[in-house]
Write a protein that holds these residues in place. Sequence first.
Motif, PDB file in Angstrom:
ATOM      1  N   ALA A  67       0.812  -1.222   0.000  1.00 24.27           N
ATOM      2  CA  ALA A  67       0.000   0.000   0.000  1.00 24.27           C
ATOM      3  C   ALA A  67       0.842   1.268   0.000  1.00 24.27           C
ATOM      4  O   ALA A  67       0.400   2.313  -0.481  1.00 24.27           O
ATOM      5  N   SER A  68       2.060   1.197   0.499  1.00 28.41           N
ATOM      6  CA  SER A  68       2.934   2.373   0.503  1.00 28.41           C
ATOM      7  C   SER A  68       3.745   2.484  -0.788  1.00 28.41           C
ATOM      8  O   SER A  68       4.623   3.321  -0.880  1.00 28.41           O
ATOM      9  N   THR A  69       3.457   1.626  -1.761  1.00 26.74           N
ATOM     10  CA  THR A  69       4.082   1.540  -3.092  1.00 26.74           C
ATOM     11  C   THR A  69       5.500   0.979  -3.062  1.00 26.74           C
ATOM     12  O   THR A  69       6.181   1.013  -4.079  1.00 26.74           O
ATOM     13  N   ASP A  70       5.947   0.458  -1.924  1.00 23.97           N
ATOM     14  CA  ASP A  70       7.268  -0.159  -1.852  1.00 23.97           C
ATOM     15  C   ASP A  70       7.254  -1.497  -2.584  1.00 23.97           C
ATOM     16  O   ASP A  70       6.276  -2.251  -2.503  1.00 23.97           O
ATOM     17  N   LEU A  71       8.345  -1.803  -3.277  1.00 23.36           N
ATOM     18  CA  LEU A  71       8.499  -3.077  -3.971  1.00 23.36           C
ATOM     19  C   LEU A  71       9.399  -3.989  -3.155  1.00 23.36           C
ATOM     20  O   LEU A  71      10.396  -3.543  -2.578  1.00 23.36           O
ATOM     21  N   SER A  72       9.054  -5.274  -3.102  1.00 21.25           N
ATOM     22  CA  SER A  72       9.889  -6.260  -2.410  1.00 21.25           C
ATOM     23  C   SER A  72       9.543  -7.642  -2.953  1.00 21.25           C
ATOM     24  O   SER A  72       8.686  -7.779  -3.823  1.00 21.25           O
ATOM     25  N   TRP A  73      10.214  -8.656  -2.420  1.00 13.78           N
ATOM     26  CA  TRP A  73       9.997 -10.040  -2.841  1.00 13.78           C
ATOM     27  C   TRP A  73       9.519 -10.859  -1.660  1.00 13.78           C
ATOM     28  O   TRP A  73       9.943 -10.635  -0.528  1.00 13.78           O
ATOM     29  N   VAL A  74       8.647 -11.832  -1.942  1.00  9.01           N
ATOM     30  CA  VAL A  74       8.135 -12.730  -0.914  1.00  9.01           C
ATOM     31  C   VAL A  74       7.992 -14.119  -1.529  1.00  9.01           C
ATOM     32  O   VAL A  74       7.763 -14.248  -2.734  1.00  9.01           O
ATOM     33  N   GLU A  75       8.148 -15.143  -0.704  1.00  6.51           N
ATOM     34  CA  GLU A  75       7.924 -16.498  -1.205  1.00  6.51           C
ATOM     35  C   GLU A  75       6.453 -16.618  -1.611  1.00  6.51           C
ATOM     36  O   GLU A  75       5.558 -16.307  -0.819  1.00  6.51           O
ATOM     37  N   SER A  76       6.200 -17.057  -2.819  1.00 14.10           N
ATOM     38  CA  SER A  76       4.836 -17.130  -3.355  1.00 14.10           C
ATOM     39  C   SER A  76       3.920 -17.993  -2.499  1.00 14.10           C
ATOM     40  O   SER A  76       2.730 -17.707  -2.378  1.00 14.10           O
ATOM     41  N   ARG A  77       4.457 -19.031  -1.889  1.00 15.20           N
ATOM     42  CA  ARG A  77       3.635 -19.939  -1.076  1.00 15.20           C
ATOM     43  C   ARG A  77       3.000 -19.245   0.127  1.00 15.20           C
ATOM     44  O   ARG A  77       2.044 -19.754   0.714  1.00 15.20           O
ATOM     45  N   LEU A  78       3.517 -18.080   0.509  1.00 14.00           N
ATOM     46  CA  LEU A  78       2.988 -17.362   1.668  1.00 14.00           C
ATOM     47  C   LEU A  78       1.819 -16.439   1.315  1.00 14.00           C
ATOM     48  O   LEU A  78       1.243 -15.802   2.192  1.00 14.00           O
ATOM     49  N   LEU A  79       1.482 -16.368   0.023  1.00  9.99           N
ATOM     50  CA  LEU A  79       0.362 -15.526  -0.428  1.00  9.99           C
ATOM     51  C   LEU A  79      -0.858 -16.389  -0.711  1.00  9.99           C
ATOM     52  O   LEU A  79      -0.733 -17.535  -1.143  1.00  9.99           O
ATOM     53  N   VAL A  80      -2.031 -15.826  -0.443  1.00 11.19           N
ATOM     54  CA  VAL A  80      -3.290 -16.532  -0.702  1.00 11.19           C
ATOM     55  C   VAL A  80      -4.168 -15.691  -1.616  1.00 11.19           C
ATOM     56  O   VAL A  80      -3.994 -14.477  -1.732  1.00 11.19           O
ATOM     57  N   ALA A  81      -5.105 -16.359  -2.258  1.00 12.60           N
ATOM     58  CA  ALA A  81      -6.003 -15.677  -3.189  1.00 12.60           C
ATOM     59  C   ALA A  81      -7.041 -14.814  -2.476  1.00 12.60           C
ATOM     60  O   ALA A  81      -7.602 -13.902  -3.078  1.00 12.60           O
ATOM     61  N   ARG A  82      -7.292 -15.074  -1.211  1.00  9.42           N
ATOM     62  CA  ARG A  82      -8.282 -14.284  -0.458  1.00  9.42           C
ATOM     63  C   ARG A  82      -7.924 -12.809  -0.550  1.00  9.42           C
ATOM     64  O   ARG A  82      -6.816 -12.402  -0.193  1.00  9.42           O
ATOM     65  N   ARG A  83      -8.864 -12.019  -1.018  1.00 12.29           N
ATOM     66  CA  ARG A  83      -8.602 -10.591  -1.248  1.00 12.29           C
ATOM     67  C   ARG A  83      -8.939  -9.769  -0.014  1.00 12.29           C
ATOM     68  O   ARG A  83     -10.059  -9.817   0.498  1.00 12.29           O
ATOM     69  N   MET A  84      -7.968  -9.007   0.422  1.00 16.84           N
ATOM     70  CA  MET A  84      -8.146  -8.087   1.536  1.00 16.84           C
ATOM     71  C   MET A  84      -7.863  -6.680   1.024  1.00 16.84           C
ATOM     72  O   MET A  84      -7.157  -6.494   0.034  1.00 16.84           O
ATOM     73  N   VAL A  85      -8.417  -5.700   1.702  1.00 21.01           N
ATOM     74  CA  VAL A  85      -8.101  -4.297   1.433  1.00 21.01           C
ATOM     75  C   VAL A  85      -7.748  -3.646   2.760  1.00 21.01           C
ATOM     76  O   VAL A  85      -8.180  -4.094   3.821  1.00 21.01           O
ATOM     77  N   VAL A  86      -6.957  -2.587   2.694  1.00 23.88           N
ATOM     78  CA  VAL A  86      -6.574  -1.856   3.892  1.00 23.88           C
ATOM     79  C   VAL A  86      -7.041  -0.411   3.731  1.00 23.88           C
ATOM     80  O   VAL A  86      -6.933   0.167   2.648  1.00 23.88           O
ATOM     81  N   VAL A  87      -7.561   0.145   4.798  1.00 21.31           N
ATOM     82  CA  VAL A  87      -8.001   1.536   4.780  1.00 21.31           C
ATOM     83  C   VAL A  87      -6.773   2.435   4.710  1.00 21.31           C
ATOM     84  O   VAL A  87      -5.850   2.303   5.518  1.00 21.31           O
ATOM     85  N   THR A  88      -6.758   3.339   3.727  1.00 18.97           N
ATOM     86  CA  THR A  88      -5.645   4.273   3.565  1.00 18.97           C
ATOM     87  C   THR A  88      -6.035   5.696   3.950  1.00 18.97           C
ATOM     88  O   THR A  88      -5.169   6.533   4.165  1.00 18.97           O
ATOM     89  N   ALA A  89      -7.324   5.961   4.049  1.00 21.30           N
ATOM     90  CA  ALA A  89      -7.808   7.276   4.485  1.00 21.30           C
ATOM     91  C   ALA A  89      -7.661   7.373   6.005  1.00 21.30           C
ATOM     92  O   ALA A  89      -7.674   6.356   6.709  1.00 21.30           O
ATOM     93  N   ASP A  90      -7.530   8.582   6.521  1.00 22.60           N
ATOM     94  CA  ASP A  90      -7.432   8.755   7.970  1.00 22.60           C
ATOM     95  C   ASP A  90      -8.701   8.274   8.672  1.00 22.60           C
ATOM     96  O   ASP A  90      -8.640   7.735   9.770  1.00 22.60           O
ATOM     97  N   HIS A  91      -9.836   8.465   8.014  1.00 25.00           N
ATOM     98  CA  HIS A  91     -11.125   8.089   8.596  1.00 25.00           C
ATOM     99  C   HIS A  91     -12.067   7.723   7.446  1.00 25.00           C
ATOM    100  O   HIS A  91     -12.385   8.563   6.619  1.00 25.00           O
TER     101      HIS A  91
END
Length: 159
Positions: free
Chosen positions: A81-105
């Motif tokens: 969400a902060s636009t940073d790029l990095s690498w992660v083992e693919s097995r640790l990711l799931v298809a379940r879609r989550m969103v994070v609130v980025t607005a203050d409120h």
Amino acid sequence: MRMARHVGRMVGMRRACAALALCVAATGGLAHAASYRSVGAEPAILYNAPTERARKVFIAPQGMPVEVILEQDGWSKIRDASTDLSWVESRLLVARRMVVVTADHAVMRMAPSDTAPVAGTAEKGVLFELAAPANAGWVKVRHADGSGGYLKAGDVWGD
């Protein structure tokens, strides 16, 4: 004169297509559209390169939404969400879609409308499961506590 411009455009298009083909070939055919996923049941270590010997840059909490940019040999290059790029083992990711609130409120509504009754509010950083993708500027979400409703698409990231 017109014919020369037309031929010049066609040559330019052929060169662009050839360049794209070379890029796809160079990446082993790994070019694809970005997609969103979430960190699975355990926190995930994010690295600056696709190997466990690389520098650890962040520990992503369970449920954190990420945008998968590229997949390669069991690793995923991701954007958070902060636009940073990095690498992660693919097995640790799931298809379940989550969103994070980025607005203050963020105000959650009972229906996708500014005039709909308020279902609740959420502060920056709160995670929701994506129940339905963005439509007309709103996303349908569900919180872990069972509550749900609609948030403005511009108030969340990961949709």
